[in-house]
Motif scaffolding. Structure first.
Motif, mmCIF file in Angstrom:
data_model
loop_
_atom_site.group_PDB
_atom_site.id
_atom_site.type_symbol
_atom_site.label_atom_id
_atom_site.label_comp_id
_atom_site.label_asym_id
_atom_site.label_seq_id
_atom_site.Cartn_x
_atom_site.Cartn_y
_atom_site.Cartn_z
ATOM 1 N N ASN A 184 -4.928 2.161 -3.475
ATOM 2 C CA ASN A 184 -5.268 1.676 -2.090
ATOM 3 C C ASN A 184 -6.616 1.165 -2.067
ATOM 4 N N ASP A 185 -7.500 1.832 -2.851
ATOM 5 C CA ASP A 185 -8.864 1.460 -2.792
ATOM 6 C C ASP A 185 -9.185 0.136 -3.534
ATOM 7 N N ASN A 186 -8.132 -0.453 -4.455
ATOM 8 C CA ASN A 186 -8.670 -1.390 -5.545
ATOM 9 C C ASN A 186 -7.658 -2.622 -5.232
ATOM 10 N N THR B 137 -7.040 -8.230 3.281
ATOM 11 C CA THR B 137 -8.389 -8.479 2.700
ATOM 12 C C THR B 137 -8.496 -9.915 3.122
ATOM 13 N N THR C 195 -5.997 5.926 -6.460
ATOM 14 C CA THR C 195 -6.896 4.838 -6.571
ATOM 15 C C THR C 195 -6.365 3.668 -6.162
ATOM 16 N N TYR D 174 0.874 -1.348 0.003
ATOM 17 C CA TYR D 174 -0.028 -0.167 -0.044
ATOM 18 C C TYR D 174 0.825 1.373 0.065
#
Length: 237
Positions: free
Chosen positions: A43-45, A71, A41, A12
């Motif tokens: 970090n969001d994906n 995750t 974008t 990240y």
């Protein structure tokens, strides 16, 4: 725990991790035209699954699962047996798997496992076979199909009826031809032996012959393979 934190840091960008964003790196050269921008974008994906392989990993599983950015946790079926000395079905082994599962569930993240555990309650993501296993499985299925189609007549002869043993034989070849994960081979043996019980004598003999070949190739596993087959109702002499 330190390795898990390092994985987060490498994956990240800040503020979650410590991944750098140099101007000459791939993001700016190749992917900066993605909607919103690559760096903005990422970090969001991105997804990050951490494999729990050792007893130390199991002990730290609940802390690892709560790290921001993780995750899911993957219960490493083969290595947890390798490091613990217990096998699938042993109470001690199953306790380790349960600890990983509950650590993920309590943290609200995915609990992951081999695909053959798809029916185990609680697991929500799965790893398919290795590339090598998939290639062997496909090749074995095609060879078996060709042998059944032309074996008794020769090429160009009248096709013979296909065998229900073909997928079981292919799976045995893929998982046990060169054993990478003992638990996966054992599962293939159990499936083949159980399936053979509802087949005719000729197909049963095909399964038995392939199991003998597997035992000959992997002599250190022969006793266990014979036991699993016997428990499933198939005797290998």
């Amino acid at each position: 725990m330190a390795e898990a934190q390092a994985a987060v840091d490498w994956t990240y960008f800040p503020p979650i991790g410590r991944r750098s964003s140099g101007g000459g790196q791939g993001p700016s050269e190749l992917w900066n035209d993605v909607p919103g921008g690559y760096r903005q974008t990422w970090n969001d994906n991105v997804v990050l699954f951490l494999m729990i392989e050792t007893l130390e990993g199991v002990e730290a599983a609940r802390e690892i699962a709560k790290l921001p950015g993780v995750t899911g946790l993957f219960a490493a079926s083969g290595d947890l047996g390798n490091f613990s000395g217990f096998g699938e079905g042993d109470a001690e082994y199953e306790g380790l798997i349960t600890e990983v599962l509950e650590a993920a569930q309590d943290a609200g993240i995915h609990a992951c496992a081999p695909l053959r555990w798809a029916n185990r309650p609680g697991f929500t993501c799965f790893q398919a076979g290795t590339e090598g296993a998939n290639i062997r499985r496909g090749a074995a299925a095609e060879i078996q199909q060709a042998e059944e189609r032309f074996g008794s007549t020769g090429a160009g002869g009248t096709p013979v009826t296909g065998s229900g043993a073909a997928p079981l034989l292919a799976n045995l070849t893929a998982e046990c031809g060169s054993i990478t994960y003992e638990a996966d081979c054992n599962a293939a043996v159990q499936q083949a032996a159980a399936g053979a019980s509802s087949m005719g004598a000729a197909e049963q003999e095909q399964i038995v012959r392939r199991l003998r070949e597997v035992m000959g190739t992997n002599p250190t596993h022969a006793t266990r393979i014979r036991e699993i087959a016997s428990q499933a109702g198939l005797t290998i002499r």
